[in-house]
Design a protein around this motif. Sequence first.
Motif, mmCIF file in Angstrom:
data_model
loop_
_atom_site.group_PDB
_atom_site.id
_atom_site.type_symbol
_atom_site.label_atom_id
_atom_site.label_comp_id
_atom_site.label_asym_id
_atom_site.label_seq_id
_atom_site.Cartn_x
_atom_site.Cartn_y
_atom_site.Cartn_z
ATOM 1 N N MET A 156 0.818 -1.039 0.200
ATOM 2 C CA MET A 156 0.091 -0.115 -0.161
ATOM 3 C C MET A 156 0.757 1.321 0.065
ATOM 4 S SD MET A 156 -3.189 -0.843 -0.102
ATOM 5 C CE MET A 156 -4.470 0.037 0.919
ATOM 6 N N ARG A 157 2.093 1.064 -0.380
ATOM 7 C CA ARG A 157 3.012 2.274 -0.247
ATOM 8 C C ARG A 157 2.586 3.179 -1.388
ATOM 9 N NH1 ARG A 157 8.898 0.194 -0.668
ATOM 10 N NH2 ARG A 157 7.739 -1.394 -1.511
ATOM 11 N N TYR A 158 2.669 4.537 -1.144
ATOM 12 C CA TYR A 158 2.290 5.562 -2.094
ATOM 13 C C TYR A 158 0.747 5.399 -2.579
ATOM 14 C CZ TYR A 158 7.121 5.331 -2.550
ATOM 15 O OH TYR A 158 8.645 5.387 -2.141
ATOM 16 N N HIS A 159 0.078 4.858 -1.627
ATOM 17 C CA HIS A 159 -1.398 4.994 -1.659
ATOM 18 C C HIS A 159 -1.944 6.113 -0.898
ATOM 19 C CE1 HIS A 159 -1.041 1.371 -3.686
ATOM 20 N NE2 HIS A 159 -2.278 0.804 -3.696
ATOM 21 N N PHE A 160 -1.927 7.405 -1.625
ATOM 22 C CA PHE A 160 -2.412 8.517 -0.754
ATOM 23 C C PHE A 160 -3.922 8.570 -0.391
ATOM 24 C CE2 PHE A 160 1.526 9.628 -2.716
ATOM 25 C CZ PHE A 160 2.168 10.174 -1.641
ATOM 26 N N GLU A 161 -4.752 7.724 -1.199
ATOM 27 C CA GLU A 161 -6.235 7.900 -1.106
ATOM 28 C C GLU A 161 -6.728 6.521 0.050
ATOM 29 O OE1 GLU A 161 -8.272 9.815 -3.858
ATOM 30 O OE2 GLU A 161 -6.328 10.736 -4.297
ATOM 31 N N MET A 162 -5.856 5.924 0.416
ATOM 32 C CA MET A 162 -6.074 5.137 1.404
ATOM 33 C C MET A 162 -7.151 5.357 2.589
ATOM 34 S SD MET A 162 -3.548 2.709 3.824
ATOM 35 C CE MET A 162 -2.139 3.810 3.225
ATOM 36 N N SER A 163 -8.197 4.615 2.935
ATOM 37 C CA SER A 163 -8.927 5.058 3.798
ATOM 38 C C SER A 163 -8.346 4.844 5.227
ATOM 39 C CB SER A 163 -10.171 4.070 3.649
ATOM 40 O OG SER A 163 -9.983 2.946 4.260
ATOM 41 N N GLN A 164 -9.062 5.540 6.118
ATOM 42 C CA GLN A 164 -8.426 5.585 7.738
ATOM 43 C C GLN A 164 -8.573 4.062 8.163
ATOM 44 O OE1 GLN A 164 -9.652 8.475 10.451
ATOM 45 N NE2 GLN A 164 -9.050 7.501 12.197
ATOM 46 N N ALA A 165 -9.644 3.532 7.652
ATOM 47 C CA ALA A 165 -10.075 2.124 8.235
ATOM 48 C C ALA A 165 -8.706 1.229 7.704
ATOM 49 C CB ALA A 165 -11.620 1.497 7.683
ATOM 50 N N ASP A 166 -8.436 1.218 6.255
ATOM 51 C CA ASP A 166 -7.407 0.546 5.951
ATOM 52 C C ASP A 166 -6.225 0.539 6.665
ATOM 53 O OD1 ASP A 166 -8.824 -0.945 3.940
ATOM 54 O OD2 ASP A 166 -8.345 0.260 2.520
ATOM 55 N N TYR A 167 -5.911 2.083 6.729
ATOM 56 C CA TYR A 167 -4.651 2.415 7.466
ATOM 57 C C TYR A 167 -4.500 1.638 8.980
ATOM 58 C CZ TYR A 167 -1.821 4.913 10.966
ATOM 59 O OH TYR A 167 -0.968 5.451 12.191
ATOM 60 N N ASP A 261 4.702 14.915 -4.776
ATOM 61 C CA ASP A 261 5.947 15.064 -5.262
ATOM 62 C C ASP A 261 7.103 14.812 -4.355
ATOM 63 O OD1 ASP A 261 5.366 15.539 -7.766
ATOM 64 O OD2 ASP A 261 5.430 17.775 -7.847
ATOM 65 N N ALA A 262 6.837 15.276 -2.866
ATOM 66 C CA ALA A 262 7.815 15.165 -1.943
ATOM 67 C C ALA A 262 8.010 13.621 -1.551
ATOM 68 C CB ALA A 262 7.100 15.686 -0.484
ATOM 69 N N TYR A 263 7.056 13.054 -1.982
ATOM 70 C CA TYR A 263 7.445 11.523 -1.660
ATOM 71 C C TYR A 263 7.825 10.906 -2.705
ATOM 72 C CZ TYR A 263 4.408 9.975 2.639
ATOM 73 O OH TYR A 263 3.958 9.967 3.808
ATOM 74 N N THR A 264 7.821 11.308 -3.973
ATOM 75 C CA THR A 264 8.204 10.436 -5.118
ATOM 76 C C THR A 264 9.141 11.284 -6.093
ATOM 77 O OG1 THR A 264 6.323 11.373 -6.555
ATOM 78 C CG2 THR A 264 6.044 9.184 -5.123
ATOM 79 N N MET A 265 9.360 12.459 -6.049
ATOM 80 C CA MET A 265 10.324 13.106 -7.261
ATOM 81 C C MET A 265 11.483 12.528 -6.924
ATOM 82 S SD MET A 265 9.587 16.074 -9.018
ATOM 83 C CE MET A 265 10.231 17.655 -8.123
ATOM 84 N N PRO A 266 12.473 12.259 -8.015
ATOM 85 C CA PRO A 266 13.755 11.739 -8.006
ATOM 86 C C PRO A 266 14.527 12.880 -7.592
ATOM 87 C CG PRO A 266 13.079 11.342 -9.951
ATOM 88 C CD PRO A 266 11.959 12.301 -9.491
ATOM 89 N N GLY A 267 15.557 12.620 -6.886
ATOM 90 C CA GLY A 267 16.660 13.424 -6.212
ATOM 91 C C GLY A 267 16.392 14.122 -5.000
ATOM 92 N N ILE A 268 15.180 13.952 -4.533
ATOM 93 C CA ILE A 268 15.090 14.836 -3.056
ATOM 94 C C ILE A 268 15.781 13.986 -1.922
ATOM 95 C CG2 ILE A 268 13.266 15.449 -1.435
ATOM 96 C CD1 ILE A 268 11.287 15.428 -3.577
ATOM 97 N N GLU A 269 16.651 14.531 -1.214
ATOM 98 C CA GLU A 269 17.654 14.145 -0.323
ATOM 99 C C GLU A 269 16.862 13.729 1.173
ATOM 100 O OE1 GLU A 269 21.935 14.256 1.224
ATOM 101 O OE2 GLU A 269 21.479 14.819 -0.797
ATOM 102 N N ASN A 270 16.074 15.025 1.481
ATOM 103 C CA ASN A 270 15.171 14.774 2.632
ATOM 104 C C ASN A 270 13.784 14.994 2.363
ATOM 105 O OD1 ASN A 270 13.983 15.011 5.095
ATOM 106 N ND2 ASN A 270 15.937 15.723 6.415
ATOM 107 N N ASP A 273 11.687 16.767 5.231
ATOM 108 C CA ASP A 273 11.553 18.075 5.112
ATOM 109 C C ASP A 273 11.055 18.709 3.766
ATOM 110 O OD1 ASP A 273 13.121 18.333 7.356
ATOM 111 O OD2 ASP A 273 15.205 18.725 6.342
ATOM 112 N N ALA A 274 11.083 18.137 2.813
ATOM 113 C CA ALA A 274 10.192 18.561 1.553
ATOM 114 C C ALA A 274 8.728 18.301 1.854
ATOM 115 C CB ALA A 274 10.574 17.608 0.353
ATOM 116 N N LEU A 275 8.404 17.315 2.495
ATOM 117 C CA LEU A 275 6.901 17.449 2.976
ATOM 118 C C LEU A 275 6.416 18.508 3.787
ATOM 119 C CD1 LEU A 275 4.288 15.470 2.787
ATOM 120 C CD2 LEU A 275 5.075 14.368 4.738
ATOM 121 N N ARG A 276 7.176 18.575 4.772
ATOM 122 C CA ARG A 276 6.878 19.667 5.640
ATOM 123 C C ARG A 276 6.910 21.205 5.187
ATOM 124 N NH1 ARG A 276 8.748 18.647 11.819
ATOM 125 N NH2 ARG A 276 10.810 18.708 10.982
ATOM 126 N N GLU A 277 7.562 21.375 4.011
ATOM 127 C CA GLU A 277 7.764 22.637 3.261
ATOM 128 C C GLU A 277 6.156 22.673 2.386
ATOM 129 O OE1 GLU A 277 11.281 23.353 0.777
ATOM 130 O OE2 GLU A 277 12.072 22.950 2.829
#
Lengths: 327, 327
Positions: A156-167, A261-270, A273-277
């Motif tokens: 289920m990685r990268y499933h941003f639409e997962m329901s809370q019940a599934d989580y 993008d923060a999860y998947t764009m190539p080349g992001i080191e941290n 941090d990208a997500l929090r931005e």
Amino acid sequence: MSSAEDLAHLIAPIEQGLAAMRLAIDDCCSEKSGAVSDMTSHIARFRGKQLRGALVLLVGQASENYTDEHPQVAAIVEMIHLATLVHDDVLDGAEVRRRVACVNERWDNQIAVLLGDFLYSRAFGLSTQLRSRLCSRLLADTTSRLCVGEIEQSTMRYHFEMSQADYERIAAAKTGTLYSAACELGARYPEGDEARWKEMREFGSELGLAFQIIDDCLDVVGEEDVVGKSVGNDVADGKVTLPVLRTYAEANELTRASIRDAYTMPGIENRRDALREVCDLHPGTEYALNRASELVERAMQRLAQLPRSPARQALEGMGEFVLQRRW
Amino acid sequence: MSSAEDLAHLIAPIEQGLAAMRLAIDDCCSEKSGAVSDMTSHIARFRGKQLRGALVLLVGQASENYTDEHPQVAAIVEMIHLATLVHDDVLDGAEVRRRVACVNERWDNQIAVLLGDFLYSRAFGLSTQLRSRLCSRLLADTTSRLCVGEIEQSTMRYHFEMSQADYERIAAAKTGTLYSAACELGARYPEGDEARWKEMREFGSELGLAFQIIDDCLDVVGEEDVVGKSVGNDVADGKVTLPVLRTYAEANELTRASIRDAYTMPGIENRRDALREVCDLHPGTEYALNRASELVERAMQRLAQLPRSPARQALEGMGEFVLQRRW
């Protein structure tokens, strides 16, 4: 009072049992092969909070079901947890656990897989020495459900639409099951009162799910030097946890794209941090913390049926500890 | 007659038991999680020769100790073997096993680690359902010794001066133990004659060590399309096996340096081809094959105490099969 002091206070009623548990773990991990004993002494350093083992002992006492084999049962539960940690570290590529290098960093992935297998087999071996077969049966089943939870999480990685019940189903399987088994065994091993152990099983399940939700929050908003293990692993690994799921669900389409993008764009080191931005994680984290509080509250109500005792009081404190902890 | 036909002939006396064993494996691996059941049906395709399970059944019959639970015992042994294969594939980076993509290629290393753990836990779980605890106890201990053997092997990589005794001790631990446990359980489960199961335990140990030596020879001199799994893995992975150890010991200093280079120089794509270019592996392989024959001969002598039966005859044939097999 720091949360470490809180915990030390909570486990005071079972100090003797914990000491016996630790001896049983050492004994069970001991191995004449020099290569293996180097490794087991290394991982002994990151044993951590040992909450699951403590729960076996506290629930055993609080439900008036404590036996001379409870410390061994607690040791087996902790060793299974330790095995999952060693294997998790391979999976996550995590570099630091409790401020000690992970097995896969200090040696390599090969060794980490084998050492985890070794710990599992020793844990099962110890369970086969106990007078009742209950522990072997329950923990084999628990371990299998735990693996299913981890496998489902991985798919289920990268499933941003997962329901809370599934989580929650996945978090309950990968973490709740071992907490649940620890509490069930405490109240049940070898043949405790059925109504009571069923209630304690639910108590453990709710506490464990709350623990996992807090863990997931710490991974996105905690600081590594406080948490004592790598943070941001979930983001790096594509795991979309409750605080992020909630943030994503509430966000507009533009922010959603930035989160992906923060999860998947190539080349992001941290990636964390990208997500929090790109988004404000506070409302999502707040929501997750509330959900954890709700679960702990439900768990606490289950303690009401137990006779008053220092152990029951410690279990009540455990709920608060799970919510307040920053490590 | 091909060796596949040989094997089919050998297992004829236990056909029914094998069918029951396969059902037990399917049943024990079944899981309602779609993600997991996809994976277990995938690995069902590389179950292979199932020699270890066959040995439980054949030894059980030949030692007049066969029970209605023998097929389940055989299933547990095979599932433990399957779990080690799934984890080995992570370790070796192997790409092909029995002409089917490995779990770590088809999915990823994460999944392979978890699926192996799942199989282990289901195998232990099945053992806790049997009437006697012997199977749980013996196999937990066996798995732990098997892991120690694999860990020691991993720490001895690139040790070209390893003694034959060290090589055999490791091979006995990583492979011999499960063969040995299979034969012991066949003759012992749940309470067979002690002198007999001790003898069968040694029989399994010798047969298993011989099997591993042949496996190691096939890895350096076999052809992938015949062997049905990646060859040259040991060389790529730094494992110095008996045919290479022996070649190295007999070589002059110049050849020794070339052998080390074939194993370690950066940028070599096919290390096994490189190794075969710098030395003649035939005398070393011949030596290893002789050692395997010697072990099989010793194992065969242990069968003499058993009453004559089709199962005993099949066990006699098994020795020849282990030596002749090219897959």
